[in-house]
Design an enzyme around this catalytic site. Structure first.
Site, mmCIF file in Angstrom:
data_model
loop_
_atom_site.group_PDB
_atom_site.id
_atom_site.type_symbol
_atom_site.label_atom_id
_atom_site.label_comp_id
_atom_site.label_asym_id
_atom_site.label_seq_id
_atom_site.Cartn_x
_atom_site.Cartn_y
_atom_site.Cartn_z
ATOM 1 N N GLY A 296 0.882 -1.369 0.148
ATOM 2 C CA GLY A 296 -0.049 -0.095 0.015
ATOM 3 C C GLY A 296 0.791 1.257 -0.078
ATOM 4 O O GLY A 296 1.807 1.154 -0.757
ATOM 5 N N SER B 95 -1.079 10.138 8.943
ATOM 6 C CA SER B 95 -2.484 10.172 9.587
ATOM 7 C C SER B 95 -3.506 10.106 8.630
ATOM 8 O O SER B 95 -3.551 9.256 7.697
ATOM 9 C CB SER B 95 -2.615 11.539 10.262
ATOM 10 N N TYR C 15 -11.313 5.309 15.176
ATOM 11 C CA TYR C 15 -10.343 5.583 14.124
ATOM 12 C C TYR C 15 -9.784 7.063 14.193
ATOM 13 O O TYR C 15 -8.666 7.182 14.257
ATOM 14 C CB TYR C 15 -10.805 5.068 12.594
ATOM 15 N N LYS D 210 -6.078 8.797 14.925
ATOM 16 C CA LYS D 210 -5.321 9.777 13.966
ATOM 17 C C LYS D 210 -5.278 11.287 14.290
ATOM 18 O O LYS D 210 -4.196 11.915 14.092
ATOM 19 C CB LYS D 210 -6.142 9.601 12.807
#
Length: 318
Positions: free
Chosen positions: A42, A166, A180, A184
């Site tokens: 990724g 982030s 989530y 972040k």
């Protein structure tokens, strides 16, 4: 009053030139050691390939040995650079520390690892939330804490970098992203505080805010989240990788990845460091306008949620 404002603006912009901190810096990549967590696939692999294309020595850390080996082969086939791989779980400080000591002094540390599970807060299990906190936040603490002694003692005293991956969900909360987003948002606070602590060591912090990428599994998102994000096309990992390396090289603290991300970055700039006089000027002059745009986006999100809930309740009644 308008005339007074026009007269005051040049003075304000001149003042910005002197107060912008940290000062602008260029961070070289060529012939330097770039260490990337979550680097086997990724965005992490894309960052590694971009750094390799610019002549960096690469170290990758991830859990899967097989994926790490494949990532190393793909980089070595494309670029004549040294690539080292390390298998470790970022939640295990001792394992991370061993890997970093073996890798040697780091010039550019990219803290890219992360997991996400999207679900309404009320129904999401605490064990799932804890996993995200442990990996995304505590894992970042582990990596940086293990790397700092070697980064401070590096023989090359040129500018170094710590870059944290982030998300746009770390700039603005989104339906279904509650836990989530919390992890972040935490990275932003970490980056802002660390920049003040590490500037004396010529170590510069960056935080990257990519949107949802093409590799993100949208089928795992709540239906409302899918609707909110349907007008936001996925971004290629390679694009994020290129923008990340460019941002690191320019010493940028905030690295948005798209035009809408730039608008959100300006609207949410707050007390974040700003190395660019130009961007500082835009933030000051257009802050009100971009806050208005942000409120429009927020209004659209709430409209989607209200309509979905109304339609869902209507179906239940019928």
């Amino acid at each position: 009053m308008v005339l007074f404002g026009l007269l005051l603006l040049p003075i304000l912009l001149l003042l910005l030139y002197f107060i912008v901190r940290p000062r602008p810096i260029n961070i070289p990549i060529k012939n330097r050691h770039v260490f990337i967590t979550g680097g086997s696939m990724g965005i992490g692999l894309a960052i590694a390939k971009q750094a390799a294309s610019e002549g960096a020595r690469i170290s990758l850390l991830a859990r899967s040995v097989d994926r790490l080996q494949k990532a190393k082969e793909s980089i070595c086939q494309a670029y004549e650079v040294e690539v080292s791989i390390f298998s470790a779980d970022v939640r295990d400080y001792d394992a991370v520390e061993r890997a970093i000591k073996e890798a040697g002094p780091i010039d550019v540390l990219v803290v890219n690892h992360g997991v996400y599970y999207l679900e309404e807060f009320e129904t999401q299990g605490l064990d799932v939330m804890k996993t995200m906190i442990d990996v995304n936040l505590m894992g970042s603490f582990n990596v940086i804490k293990a790397a700092l002694p070697l980064m401070k003692d590096r023989k090359d005293k040129g500018p170094a970098s710590i870059a944290l991956m982030s998300s746009m969900a770390g700039q603005a909360g989104i339906y279904g992203f509650a836990a989530y987003s919390a992890t972040k948002f935490g990275l932003r606070g970490l980056a802002e505080a660390l920049q003040q602590e590490l500037l004396v060591n010529n170590i510069h912090l960056s935080i990257i805010f990519p949107p949802v990428t093409e590799t993100s599994a949208r089928e795992r998102m709540p239906e409302i989240t899918k609707i909110i994000l349907e007008s936001s096309p996925g971004m290629k990992a390679e694009e994020v990788g290129k923008i990340t390396i460019q941002g690191i090289k320019s010493g940028s603290f905030s690295i948005p990845c798209r035009l809408d991300g730039r608008a959100v970055a300006i609207a949410t700039a707050g007390l974040s460091p700003q190395t660019s006089f130009l961007m500082a000027s835009i933030e000051v002059v257009f802050a009100g306008l971009f806050r208005f745009v942000a409120l429009l986006l927020q209004w659209r999100g709430y409209e989607i949620i209200e309509k979905y809930n109304y339609s869902h309740k209507k179906q239940q009644v019928e």
